[in-house]
Design a protein around this motif. Structure first.
Motif, mmCIF file in Angstrom:
data_model
loop_
_atom_site.group_PDB
_atom_site.id
_atom_site.type_symbol
_atom_site.label_atom_id
_atom_site.label_comp_id
_atom_site.label_asym_id
_atom_site.label_seq_id
_atom_site.Cartn_x
_atom_site.Cartn_y
_atom_site.Cartn_z
ATOM 1 N N TYR A 14 0.819 -1.209 0.000
ATOM 2 C CA TYR A 14 0.000 0.000 0.000
ATOM 3 C C TYR A 14 0.852 1.257 0.000
ATOM 4 O O TYR A 14 0.488 2.271 -0.597
ATOM 5 N N ASP A 15 1.994 1.225 0.693
ATOM 6 C CA ASP A 15 2.903 2.363 0.659
ATOM 7 C C ASP A 15 3.367 2.631 -0.770
ATOM 8 O O ASP A 15 3.420 3.776 -1.221
ATOM 9 N N ALA A 16 3.731 1.569 -1.466
ATOM 10 C CA ALA A 16 4.204 1.705 -2.839
ATOM 11 C C ALA A 16 3.110 2.249 -3.738
ATOM 12 O O ALA A 16 3.339 3.153 -4.551
ATOM 13 N N LEU A 17 1.902 1.720 -3.599
ATOM 14 C CA LEU A 17 0.789 2.182 -4.428
ATOM 15 C C LEU A 17 0.479 3.634 -4.128
ATOM 16 O O LEU A 17 0.223 4.427 -5.037
ATOM 17 N N ARG A 18 0.536 4.003 -2.859
ATOM 18 C CA ARG A 18 0.270 5.382 -2.465
ATOM 19 C C ARG A 18 1.288 6.334 -3.088
ATOM 20 O O ARG A 18 0.944 7.422 -3.571
ATOM 21 N N GLY A 60 -5.119 6.562 -12.115
ATOM 22 C CA GLY A 60 -5.517 6.588 -10.718
ATOM 23 C C GLY A 60 -4.765 7.631 -9.923
ATOM 24 O O GLY A 60 -3.743 8.155 -10.352
ATOM 25 N N TYR A 61 -5.303 7.967 -8.751
ATOM 26 C CA TYR A 61 -4.613 8.831 -7.805
ATOM 27 C C TYR A 61 -5.027 8.412 -6.395
ATOM 28 O O TYR A 61 -6.072 7.812 -6.191
ATOM 29 N N TRP A 62 -4.183 8.756 -5.430
ATOM 30 C CA TRP A 62 -4.418 8.365 -4.039
ATOM 31 C C TRP A 62 -4.929 9.559 -3.244
ATOM 32 O O TRP A 62 -4.382 10.657 -3.329
ATOM 33 N N GLU A 63 -5.963 9.316 -2.468
ATOM 34 C CA GLU A 63 -6.503 10.370 -1.604
ATOM 35 C C GLU A 63 -6.360 9.950 -0.149
ATOM 36 O O GLU A 63 -6.749 8.822 0.215
#
Length: 366
Positions: free
Chosen positions: A187-191, A360-363
């Protein structure tokens, strides 16, 4: 409702260990780089904001088009693998200097270099001097055989977030396709890769070694009751997966908990089914091809490196295409913590015209 969604995602394992600045709920502008070109590869320059349909988790957004970014300040981090595989041809990195000259042009710029093997390190801090950057590229030596590419991307994103907001943010990643040795959790990497204003251009080469992504589960167990109470040893379709202690198949466990989280959220907000699919696709993509997945999520471009000559040509393509992208933007009309799925298409489709854009983007949930 927003607090409930945030709590459920944290319980599902999306609490982050690293303090990375991300988009805040309901407050931020999302930048959507988009490349529009013909089948022959020629860019299409005549479009306006009204010609695009941009969706956030399937919901159309009000789109603006940013001014021509060709003369805007640029902050660029060059991220290079220093592995010991035969595919890693350091002599070809000399072409990067020519590429950097072409990309920055006469615009104000800052460039940094990150090198990595099983660990990532800053080889050259921010500098406006491309000669200094060239010297830093020449200092990168063969590494220990590791390939912690996601750790290196996280480091580069963190560096970019220290630059003033007026700077465009970009990463040039050169690495083998599969991560071998990152400490980052999935999840850190995806974020990090989903940072809302960073574009990643990547060149990837295959490794002949047996490889595996080492980033694991977030470490947060699901709650014992309610929607998230399903046993972590079983995925949403009832298939057996490894429990948290089984490191051999931690990726499957992480996938099952992510799917569970988004399925629970989808009961409250059906559009999140798209976000769920985006998360699963991203995690599977990281395991198969890190540079390709990072480029796709961020709206950049990926090139498969076959040899040194091909690398030079690909770098020239990146230099030509980087300033020829549209930069669309929108303020999200709905919020939820975690990954958002972005869709971009032309309002009036044109035969033979292809649109490539951020997916995509992280919120953040804070």
């Amino acid at each position: 409702m927003v607090r409930l969604l945030a709590v459920m995602l944290v319980l599902a394992g999306m609490a982050m260990g690293q303090d990375v600045t991300t988009l805040k709920l309901g407050t931020s502008l999302v930048l959507v780089p988009a490349m529009v070109r013909t089948k022959a590869g020629e860019p299409v320059f005549t479009l306006q904001a009204k010609d695009f349909i941009v969706t956030d988790d399937g919901v159309e957004q009000k789109v603006r088009m940013e001014d021509d970014n060709g003369a805007e300040p640029l902050a660029l981090v060059v991220v290079l693998e220093a592995g010991d595989t035969p595919e890693n041809k350091f002599g070809d990195y000399g072409a990067l200097k020519i590429m950097l000259d072409a990309v920055v042009g006469g615009a104000e710029h800052q460039v940094a270099v990150v090198g990595f093997d099983s660990e990532a390190a800053v080889v050259q801090p921010w500098t406006p001097d491309l000669d200094v950057t060239e010297d830093a590229l020449a200092r990168i030596e063969t590494g220990d055989g590791g390939a912690a590419s996601l750790d290196a991307i996280e480091m580069a994103v963190g560096m970019l977030q220290t630059q003033p907001l007026k700077y465009r943010r970009a990463i040039l990643l050169v690495s083998e396709t599969v991560d071998r040795g990152s400490h980052a959790k999935m999840y850190d990497a995806l974020r990090a890769v989903s940072d809302g204003n960073t574009v990643i251009y990547s060149l990837g080469y295959s490794s002949t070694r047996a490889t595996v992504f080492h980033g694991g589960d977030s470490g947060e167990p699901p709650p014992p009751h309610g929607c998230m109470g399903k046993a972590a040893t079983e995925d949403l379709e009832g298939n057996a997966v490894a429990p948290p202690g089984n490191t051999k198949a931690q990726g499957s466990h992480a996938n099952s908990k992510t799917l569970q989280a988004y399925d629970c959220l989808a009961l409250l907000a059906p559009p999140l089914a798209l976000a769920k699919a985006a998360v699963l696709a991203a995690m599977n993509g990281f395991r198969a091809n890190v540079p390709q997945t990072a480029a796709k999520i961020s709206g950049g471009e990926y090139f498969k490196v076959e040899n040194g000559k091909a690398m030079v040509k690909d770098l020239q393509k990146i230099a030509n295409r980087l300033p020829n992208r549209y930069y669309l933007s929108f303020t999200p009309s709905a919020t939820h913590p975690g990954l958002h799925a972005i869709g971009v298409k032309l309002r009036e489709p044109r035969e033979g015209v292809v649109v490539e854009a951020r997916t995509g983007y992280w919120e953040d949930g804070k």
